[in-house]
Design a protein around this motif. Structure first.
Motif, PDB file in Angstrom:
ATOM      1  N   UNK A 207     -32.442   4.863 -54.262  1.00 26.29           N
ATOM      2  CA  UNK A 207     -33.367   3.855 -54.782  1.00 26.29           C
ATOM      3  C   UNK A 207     -34.651   3.861 -53.960  1.00 26.29           C
ATOM      4  N   UNK A 208     -35.760   3.705 -54.650  1.00 27.50           N
ATOM      5  CA  UNK A 208     -37.051   3.607 -53.969  1.00 27.50           C
ATOM      6  C   UNK A 208     -37.178   2.204 -53.378  1.00 27.50           C
ATOM      7  N   UNK A 209     -37.775   2.119 -52.163  1.00 22.42           N
ATOM      8  CA  UNK A 209     -37.974   0.802 -51.546  1.00 22.42           C
ATOM      9  C   UNK A 209     -38.803  -0.088 -52.460  1.00 22.42           C
ATOM     10  N   UNK A 210     -38.371  -1.321 -52.556  1.00 20.93           N
ATOM     11  CA  UNK A 210     -38.984  -2.266 -53.484  1.00 20.93           C
ATOM     12  C   UNK A 210     -38.127  -2.514 -54.694  1.00 20.93           C
ATOM     13  N   UNK A 211     -37.111  -1.673 -54.893  1.00 23.43           N
ATOM     14  CA  UNK A 211     -36.182  -1.863 -56.009  1.00 23.43           C
ATOM     15  C   UNK A 211     -35.272  -3.054 -55.734  1.00 23.43           C
ATOM     16  N   UNK A 212     -34.792  -3.671 -56.790  1.00 21.03           N
ATOM     17  CA  UNK A 212     -33.855  -4.796 -56.671  1.00 21.03           C
ATOM     18  C   UNK A 212     -32.463  -4.204 -56.400  1.00 21.03           C
ATOM     19  N   UNK A 213     -32.175  -3.985 -55.139  1.00 21.25           N
ATOM     20  CA  UNK A 213     -30.931  -3.289 -54.788  1.00 21.25           C
ATOM     21  C   UNK A 213     -29.686  -4.123 -55.066  1.00 21.25           C
TER      22      UNK A 213
END
Length: 313
Positions: A207-213
Motif C-alpha cells: 500500500x502507498x503511504x496515505x492509504x486507509x490501511x
C-alpha cells in the motif's frame, strides 16, 4: 535362456553322478590322494545348488514383484549374492589352512562391499522406509531439491511425480523422478501431508503511504474469510488430533494479516492455512478477489515496489 540353464544343470548333474561313481563305486583313480575327488565332488554340488537356488529365487521374484524395474534389480542382486556365497564355499573347500581361508574371505568381502555399496545402501534404505514409513504413496515430500507426490516406494528407489522446478508454485512438471532409497539413511525428509494435511502460506500486498490501511485490512480479512473458512475448520480439527501424538504449542489456524512499515510503502502479508495441492489456486483467488475489492476504494492505493520507488523519486 531357460533351455541353456536347464542344459547346464543337466551337465552338472551328469558330472556329479560320474565323479560319485568313480569315487565310491570303483577302485579307479588318477591321483593317490582321493580327497581331491571329494573336493571336486563337493565343488560341483555347490555349483549345482547355486544354480537351483538362483533359478528358484528368480521365479519367486517374477511372481511376487509387480514392477519390471524392481524385478530386474532384485534378480540381479540375488544372483550376485548367490554367486558370492558359492565362491565363498569353494574357497572353504579348496583352501585347507585356516589363515589362508580368512584372508580369502576378507578379500572377497572387501570386493563385494566396494562393488555393491550403492546397491546395498539402497536396499538398507528401502528396509528403513518399510520399518519406519516416514511417508506413504500419495504423500507430498521433499528430499533435498526433489519435491513431488510419492507414486511408488520400491525396494531400491522411490518414485515421485515432480513439482516446482520451472513451474511456479506447487504444480506438476510432468517429470517422474526415481530417488535411490539411500536418502532414508542420512537425508532430511520433508513431508507436506503426513499427520497434518495443511500448510501455512502467505500473499503479499503493498500500500502507498496515505492509504486507509485499516479499511484495507478489514477488506482483506473479509475476502479471505469467505474463501478460507472451510480450511480453517478442517485444519483446526486435524491439529487437535495431531496434538494427541505430538507436543503442539498452539492450535491457532485463524487467518491473520500482518503489516510492516517500509521506507516507501506499507507491506501487508496475509497468512492462512491451505491444502498443499490447492496452494496456487487459493493464492490466485485471494489475490484477484482482494485486489478487485481494494481497487473499488478511492482512499486505498495498491502498488508494486518498483512503481512506489519511482513515485518516491
Amino acid at each position: 535362456m531357460r533351455v541353456i540353464r536347464r542344459l547346464n544343470i543337466f551337465i552338472l548333474l551328469i558330472l556329479i553322478l560320474f565323479i560319485a561313481y568313480i569315487r565310491y563305486l570303483t577302485n579307479f583313480y588318477i591321483f593317490e590322494d582321493r580327497s581331491l575327488l571329494d573336493a571336486l565332488l563337493i565343488s560341483l554340488l555347490v555349483i549345482f545348488l547355486a544354480y537351483i537356488i538362483n533359478s528358484i529365487t528368480g521365479n519367486l521374484i517374477l511372481r511376487r514383484v509387480s514392477t519390471a524395474r524392481d524385478r530386474y534389480t532384485l534378480r540381479k542382486t540375488a544372483s550376485i549374492l548367490i554367486t558370492v556365497l558359492a565362491f565363498a564355499a569353494l574357497f572353504a573347500i579348496w583352501f585347507k589352512r585356516t589363515s589362508t581361508l580368512f584372508i580369502a574371505y576378507g578379500i572377497l568381502s572387501a570386493g563385494v562391499a566396494i562393488a555393491l555399496q550403492d546397491l546395498l545402501r539402497n536396499i538398507a534404505g528401502g528396509i528403513l522406509l518399510i520399518l519406519y514409513h516416514p511417508f506413504k504413496a500419495g504423500d507430498r515430500i521433499q528430499v533435498e531439491d526433489n519435491v513431488g507426490d510419492v507414486l511408488d516406494i520400491g525396494s531400491i528407489s522411490t518414485t515421485i511425480m515432480e513439482i516446482r522446478e520451472w513451474v511456479d508454485a506447487d504444480q506438476y512438471t510432468g517429470r517422474i523422478l526415481h530417488i535411490p532409497n539411500s536418502f532414508a539413511l542420512n537425508k532430511t525428509i520433508k513431508n507436506y501431508t503426513r499427520d497434518y494435511s495443511f500448510i501455512w502460506d502467505e500473499v503479499r500486498f503493498l500500500l502507498i503511504y496515505g492509504s486507509n490501511w485499516k479499511k484495507a485490512e478489514g477488506i482483506a480479512l473479509n475476502v479471505a474469510g469467505s474463501i478460507l473458512g472451510e480450511f480453517e475448520d478442517l485444519a483446526q480439527k486435524e491439529l487437535r488430533q495431531m496434538g494427541q501424538k505430538y507436543f503442539i504449542t498452539t492450535y491457532d489456524v485463524q487467518t491473520k494479516l500482518y503489516m510492516k512499515m517500509e521506507e516507501n510503502w506499507i507491506e501487508m502479508r496475509l497468512r492462512y492455512v491451505v491444502e498443499p495441492r490447492k496452494r496456487r489456486a487459493i493464492s490466485h483467488l485471494l489475490v484477484s478477489n482482494i485486489l478487485e475489492a481494494l481497487e473499488k476504494e478511492k482512499d486505498i492505493m495498491v502498488g508494486t515496489a518498483t512503481s512506489i520507488d519511482l513515485m518516491g523519486r
